[in-house]
Design a protein around this motif. Structure first.
Motif, mmCIF file in Angstrom:
data_model
loop_
_atom_site.group_PDB
_atom_site.id
_atom_site.type_symbol
_atom_site.label_atom_id
_atom_site.label_comp_id
_atom_site.label_asym_id
_atom_site.label_seq_id
_atom_site.Cartn_x
_atom_site.Cartn_y
_atom_site.Cartn_z
ATOM 1 N N ASP A 1 -0.530 -2.365 10.897
ATOM 2 C CA ASP A 1 -0.106 -1.810 9.612
ATOM 3 C C ASP A 1 0.293 -0.343 9.751
ATOM 4 O OD1 ASP A 1 0.391 -1.964 6.894
ATOM 5 O OD2 ASP A 1 -1.568 -1.141 6.397
ATOM 6 N N LEU A 2 1.386 0.017 9.084
ATOM 7 C CA LEU A 2 1.865 1.402 9.109
ATOM 8 C C LEU A 2 2.532 1.699 7.780
ATOM 9 C CD1 LEU A 2 2.644 4.074 10.615
ATOM 10 C CD2 LEU A 2 4.769 2.910 11.246
ATOM 11 N N PHE A 3 2.123 2.777 7.127
ATOM 12 C CA PHE A 3 2.803 3.174 5.900
ATOM 13 C C PHE A 3 2.697 4.687 5.716
ATOM 14 C CE2 PHE A 3 -1.547 2.392 4.688
ATOM 15 C CZ PHE A 3 -1.835 3.305 3.674
ATOM 16 N N ILE A 4 3.542 5.172 4.831
ATOM 17 C CA ILE A 4 3.619 6.606 4.565
ATOM 18 C C ILE A 4 3.004 6.900 3.200
ATOM 19 C CG2 ILE A 4 5.147 8.604 4.371
ATOM 20 C CD1 ILE A 4 5.116 7.260 7.128
ATOM 21 N N ALA A 5 2.167 7.937 3.145
ATOM 22 C CA ALA A 5 1.547 8.350 1.890
ATOM 23 C C ALA A 5 2.115 9.707 1.484
ATOM 24 C CB ALA A 5 0.026 8.434 2.048
ATOM 25 N N TYR A 6 2.634 9.772 0.264
ATOM 26 C CA TYR A 6 3.203 11.015 -0.264
ATOM 27 C C TYR A 6 2.191 11.656 -1.197
ATOM 28 C CZ TYR A 6 7.562 8.997 1.459
ATOM 29 O OH TYR A 6 8.541 8.452 2.250
ATOM 30 N N ARG A 7 1.912 12.934 -0.936
ATOM 31 C CA ARG A 7 0.909 13.625 -1.748
ATOM 32 C C ARG A 7 1.593 14.563 -2.748
ATOM 33 N NH1 ARG A 7 -4.336 14.762 1.994
ATOM 34 N NH2 ARG A 7 -3.077 16.191 3.214
ATOM 35 N N LYS A 8 0.864 14.886 -3.801
ATOM 36 C CA LYS A 8 1.427 15.688 -4.880
ATOM 37 C C LYS A 8 1.786 17.102 -4.444
ATOM 38 C CE LYS A 8 -1.008 13.049 -8.432
ATOM 39 N NZ LYS A 8 -2.041 13.043 -9.480
ATOM 40 N N ASP A 9 1.171 17.590 -3.371
ATOM 41 C CA ASP A 9 1.495 18.934 -2.879
ATOM 42 C C ASP A 9 2.723 18.935 -1.971
ATOM 43 O OD1 ASP A 9 0.582 17.742 -0.608
ATOM 44 O OD2 ASP A 9 -1.093 19.105 -0.260
#
Length: 595
Positions: free
Chosen positions: A259-267
């Protein structure tokens, strides 16, 4: 023959113990109790070795009423003091002691130990895992000496084999501690945030970088089988905290997914989150998640390259479509599982794999979830290129860019073999081993279903109790093997004689029972029973022996005679004995006059 039937019933009963009980310790407790009852032993127990066979522990014990438990006194036992005993176990030999006073001179330490425990007779079988002696299952008598008969020995033999299988599945729990100490140094040396999670959702390790990256301050919580990370600390814009947790939980049980995914943070920072299956001694026990801050170095080419590797190496079939569900790419695993080359399916709809196992409503619900929730997961029966149907565990997700659907991705794993294994276990629990017919357990369930249906729709049915005439004489004259083959032949006759709507079961011994459904009148029963009597009255040639037997039959009717399942069986049995009383090889209906 009776003992053999008891053996088959016992094997079926204990085989289902670990199916019905998900708690391993509780299953062992029930298992040992059943073994003690069946063998009439005073105690039944399990011993496990440790420290390279230098020590052993009594880990599980069952004692019948009036027999004192000794499990607490049998811990950390030095095996060097029982060399005669250990030599037999290491050689995978059974230990069979009918009288503890009759042991050879070289077994004197064992004799003293048995006397101290008050054991007069003992029977033990060792079990091995990966060719290594793990322990033994045993039973003993403290009240009186006993010579163990062949059936008791066979009971313990099959019980030991089942215990072995149970411990093989449970072993991963004991290996967690072995990896934990060596893993921690590796975790802390990594240049990424790492967390190790077991299949049941419990976090077993993590490094300091992981804590700092997510600003958790060790506030990691575990609830049921889901990973719960405080939402306030996640600061994610995509995926949402709920989606993030769901993705982690869904990936845990799949040993083949990289499994591989990208997490986008609010900062504005971006995390690359990947995971891989964790194995201990070739057994999948959980997953390792890796979190890397790729805000500066991330670029589109690297992302494509990494995604491509995951795609190519996956053991699961992956299928990608465009927004119109036309196939644009598949992987090698897809070709191996389905038999279709990628070039053969490009531009086509995935429906080419449909097996017609599912109806339209199934696919409507599936696509509703994909569109509204963004994903769907479940089991689907599909068809390979060669026409063979198979079942796979499938996950389908919707891919969006700036609010617009761009692709659909399907990931599936062929689970046909595991389904077949599950069916084999059910076969042991609900079907007679000798004839393949439903056993008493399944028959009683079916009878209750038929009674409820007839009560609801005001219908009648007949219960037909059959018992072979002179079967004991066949066993005594020609042996139990011929008797077994005769029973198998009778089962074939019964199956050919009844209608498709009727049910057959073997209750045990030479007793069979039929359910004749949807009765218009008693002629429906008469035709079936007369055909059975006619066929069983013919000379049979079994193993070169000429056999002439008959069959006595009794019939009870629902609801004419009773509405109770127990009474129906009882009254059919009474009618059957009336047939035997009146000369055998005939049938009788239950009436009050024959009681």
């Amino acid at each position: 023959m009776k003992k053999k039937l008891q053996y088959y019933k016992f094997m079926s009963d204990i085989s289902s113990t670990f199916l019905k009980n998900y708690d391993f310790e509780k299953s062992i407790e029930i298992f040992l109790k059943k073994l003690a009852i069946k063998t009439k032993a005073d105690r039944t127990y399990v011993f496990l070795f440790k420290n390279n066979l230098q020590l052993m522990d009594n880990t599980h014990e069952f004692c019948k009423n009036g027999v004192s438990p000794v499990i607490e006194d049998l811990q950390n036992l030095d095996t060097s003091e029982i060399q005669w005993w250990m030599k037999k176990l290491k050689a995978n030999k059974m230990i069979n002691i009918s009288d503890s006073n009759d042991l050879p001179k070289k077994a004197k330490p064992e004799q003293e130990s048995l006397k101290n425990l008050g054991i007069k007779s003992i029977l033990c079988y060792p079990f091995f895992i990966n060719k290594k002696l793990i322990g033994f299952v045993g039973l003993d008598n403290v009240t009186e000496a006993q010579k163990w008969d062949k059936l008791t020995i066979e009971y313990l033999n099959i019980a030991t084999k089942i215990i072995k299988k149970a411990f093989e599945k449970e072993n991963y729990k004991k290996t967690i501690l072995e990896i934990n100490s060596t893993l921690q140094a590796t975790l802390e040396a990594a240049n990424a945030g790492l967390v190790v999670i077991k299949k049941d959702g419990k976090i077993i390790n993590y490094n300091k970088k992981f804590i700092r990256m997510w600003k958790l301050k060790k506030e990691i919580k575990m609830k049921d089988n889901n990973i719960t990370l405080p939402r306030a600390k996640l600061t994610l814009s995509s995926p949402s905290p709920d989606e993030f947790e769901k993705r982690i939980s869904d990936t845990l049980l799949d040993p083949h997914s990289d499994d591989l995914f990208i997490a986008y943070r609010k900062d504005g920072s971006i995390l690359e989150i990947s995971s891989q299956a964790l194995y201990v001694k070739n057994e999948h026990i959980g997953r390792v998640w890796k979190c890397m801050d790729i805000t500066k170095q991330r670029n589109y080419e690297n992302k494509l390259q990494l995604t491509s590797k995951v795609f190519e190496k996956s053991n699961d079939a992956i299928l990608i479509t465009d927004e119109n569900t036309k196939i644009i790419e598949t992987n090698l695993a897809f070709e191996k599982i389905t038999g279709y080359k990628t070039s053969e399916v490009l531009g086509k709809n995935p429906s080419l794999l449909q097996s017609n196992w599912h109806n339209r409503d199934f696919y409507k619900v599936m696509w509703k979830d994909i569109i509204e929730k963004g994903y769907w997961e479940g089991e689907i029966w599909d068809r390979r290129k060669n026409g063979e149907t198979y079942v796979n565990k499938t996950f389908i997700s919707k891919i969006e860019h700036k609010g617009k659907v761009t692709n659909f991705i399907g990931i599936s794993k062929d689970i046909t073999q595991s389904k077949e294994y599950e069916n084999q276990i059910k076969q042991l629990a609900y079907y007679d081993v000798l004839t393949g017919l439903p056993n008493r357990t399944l028959f009683e369930q079916n009878l209750d279903i038929v009674i409820n249906e007839c009560r609801r729709y005001d219908r009648r049915f007949g219960l037909v109790f059959l018992d072979l005439d002179n079967f004991k004489l066949v066993n005594d004259t020609y042996g139990h093997l011929v008797g077994d083959h005769l029973l198998q032949n009778i089962a074939k006759i019964l199956m050919k004689s009844v209608r498709k709507s009727d049910s057959i079961a073997r209750l045990g011994g030479d007793e069979f029972i039929l359910i004749i459904k949807d009765l218009k009148n008693n002629l429906d029963i008469d035709k079936v029973v007369q055909k059975i009597i006619s066929e069983t009255s013919k000379t049979m040639y079994i193993d070169s022996h000429e056999l002439n037997i008959g069959i006595s039959v009794g019939v009870s009717l629902y609801p004419d005679d009773t509405k109770s399942s127990i009474e129906l069986i009882k009254k059919a049995d009474i009618a059957m004995y009336n047939s035997k009383k009146n000369g055998k090889n005939q049938y009788s209906y239950f009436t009050k006059e024959i009681i």
